[in-house]
Design an enzyme around this catalytic site. Structure first.
Site, PDB file in Angstrom:
ATOM      1  N   GLY A  98       0.836  -1.199   0.000  1.00 11.14           N
ATOM      2  CA  GLY A  98       0.000   0.000   0.000  1.00 11.14           C
ATOM      3  C   GLY A  98       0.870   1.247   0.000  1.00 11.14           C
ATOM      4  NE  ARG A 170      -2.410   7.489  14.065  1.00 12.93           N
ATOM      5  CZ  ARG A 170      -2.108   8.458  14.911  1.00 12.93           C
ATOM      6  NH1 ARG A 170      -2.953   8.821  15.848  1.00 12.93           N
ATOM      7  NH2 ARG A 170      -0.922   9.049  14.844  1.00 12.93           N
ATOM      8  CG  HIS A 263       5.607   5.013  16.189  1.00 13.62           C
ATOM      9  ND1 HIS A 263       6.113   6.233  15.844  1.00 13.62           N
ATOM     10  CD2 HIS A 263       4.722   4.703  15.204  1.00 13.62           C
ATOM     11  CE1 HIS A 263       5.571   6.645  14.717  1.00 13.62           C
ATOM     12  NE2 HIS A 263       4.712   5.735  14.307  1.00 13.62           N
TER      13      HIS A 263
END
Ligand SMILES: NC(=O)c1ccc[n+]([C@@H]2O[C@H](COP(=O)([O-])OP(=O)(O)OC[C@H]3O[C@@H](n4cnc5c(N)ncnc54)[C@H](O)[C@@H]3O)[C@@H](O)[C@H]2O)c1
Ligand SMILES: O=C(O)C[C@H](O)C(=O)O
Length: 393
Positions: A98, A170, A263
């Site tokens: 992606g 997200r 992270h």
């Protein structure tokens, strides 16, 4: 103020007469014999600081001199930014083609990192199309890497390095941690194939939430910690350098800075170790400005998500993934922030966290233990606790 002790007195007179640089030696600087020799040769005067000086940062050759001064310091984290000639990989596999995976493939092909680049993605046709598209560039770019793509995980077979970006990104309003359950399933699926078809591969996990997914990859492959690395620190550090450069009006290449920890919200940028033109941050920035840069880094990913609305950052993460591959293939050296399973380093055990480490052909070589300020060490501990809690460890 005491008169500065002149290290190269002839050179000082000479330098002053010729209007050249007088270079200040600060407490903690290591003046190597080579630095002293070089200084005298080029007419730079080394004097004990602090000198009476204007507050504005210098823009003369002092910066390169400072690098010479620091070169032997074992505590100094050298910038890992100068690519040099290095080993090409036989095969690089990318699980997920992606936004991030596609950009990693593009950069890897352009940088001639591997003989073969295999892309794998469950979206029908996506990986094969990207591979074909990349091969079509070679008539212009001369890129030597052969790209292949498909939907089957077996394409990881024989890879030296596997970068895993498969999974959901997200959307606005979500935290990275909201992706744990959905992406853990994807990681387990990738891990199964890697374990059976590429058992010697170094795995770079990119899928979020990064630290938790790196733990998942370790568990599901059963690989030793050396073989499973999480990418986030190189991205967050690049964001930190960018923020500091913007705030101080220098170019990012003049900034050395890194972040450690998770992270996530518990990310730990390390201002005490950051340098602008080789000098501590407070020479250039106020405490409020430094704090604003730290916040900018922690919210950097979220800022991109808020603007994009249907996905997250892809370009900088791809560069940050390539930076780790470059360390593995010896194109870059020195410690680099990477998420690994800690075994007592920094007083933390049994959890994945971003720390500076040396990498090589076998993955993790050694964790670099830096002396941090108390606040920074507490931030690191807090990050470890938060990850433990999220994983129920
Ligand atoms: N660690 C970091 O610093 C960092 C930075 C950026 C993005 N990310 C994370 O990386 C992941 C990917 O981001 P993106 O922008 O490339 O997302 P994307 O949606 O563009 O790409 C993800 C790809 O994964 C594929 N996929 C999903 N399940 C799969 C499976 N089981 N097998 C193979 N492929 C599968 C999808 O088809 C999709 O093409 C996200 O989780 C994102 O949060 C992490
Ligand atoms: O913020 C995200 O969700 C993606 C990534 O982790 C980033 O920092 O850009």
């Amino acid at each position: 103020m005491a008169a500065p002790r002149v290290i190269g007195s002839d050179a000082v007179e000479d330098a002053r007469r010729r209007g050249r640089i007088v270079f200040e030696v600060l407490p903690g600087d290591i003046v190597t014999a080579l630095a002293r020799e070089t200084a005298e040769r080029v007419g730079i005067a080394l004097v004990d600081g602090p000198l009476e000086r204007p507050q504005a940062p210098r823009t003369d050759g002092a910066v390169s001199m400072r690098r010479v001064l620091y070169r032997r310091s074992p505590k100094w984290v050298a910038p890992s930014r100068a690519p040099r000639k290095a080993r090409r990989l036989g095969k690089l596999a990318l699980v997920g083609a992606g936004g991030v995976g596609g950009n990693v493939a593009h950069l890897a092909a352009m940088a001639d990192i591997a003989d073969e680049i295999a892309l794998i993605d469950i979206t029908p046709g996506l990986a094969a199309a990207t591979a074909l598209d990349l091969n079509h560039t070679s008539g212009i770019t001369g890129a030597r890497a052969r790209c292949v793509g498909g939907e089957t995980m077996e394409l990881v077979a024989g890879a030296e390095v596997v970068v895993v970006t498969a999974g959901r990104a997200r959307r606005p309003g979500m935290t990275r941690a909201d992706l744990i359950d959905v992406n853990a399933r994807v990681i387990r699926q990738a891990a199964e194939a890697i374990r059976s078809d590429a058992p010697n591969a170094i795995v770079i996990v990119v899928t979020n939430p990064l630290d938790e997914m790196t733990v998942e990859m370790l568990r599901a492959t059963g690989f030793p910690r050396e073989q499973v690395l999480g990418m986030a620190g190189t991205l967050d550090s690049s964001r930190f350098r960018n923020a500091l450069a913007m705030a101080s009006g220098v170019t990012p290449a003049d900034v050395e800075a890194f972040t450690l920890g998770s992270h996530g919200d518990e990310m730990a940028p390390i201002p005490s170790r950051a340098r602008i033109k080789g000098r501590p941050l407070d020479v250039f920035l106020s405490a409020d400005q430094i704090e604003a840069c730290v916040k900018d880094v922690i919210t950097g990913g979220g800022q991109v998500v808020a603007l994009k609305k249907s996905g997250s950052a892809t370009i900088a993460p791809a560069h940050a993934s390539i930076e780790l591959i470059d360390h593995i293939r010896d194109a870059r050296t020195g410690p680099v922030p990477v998420s690994i399973m800690l075994q007592g380093e920094y007083g933390i055990d049994g959890v994945v966290l971003g720390v500076p480490a040396h990498l090589g052909a076998g993955g993790l070589v050694e964790v670099e233990e830096l002396r941090l300020t108390e606040t920074e060490q507490v931030a690191l501990q807090a990050a470890a606790e938060a990850i433990r809690e999220r994983l129920g460890l």
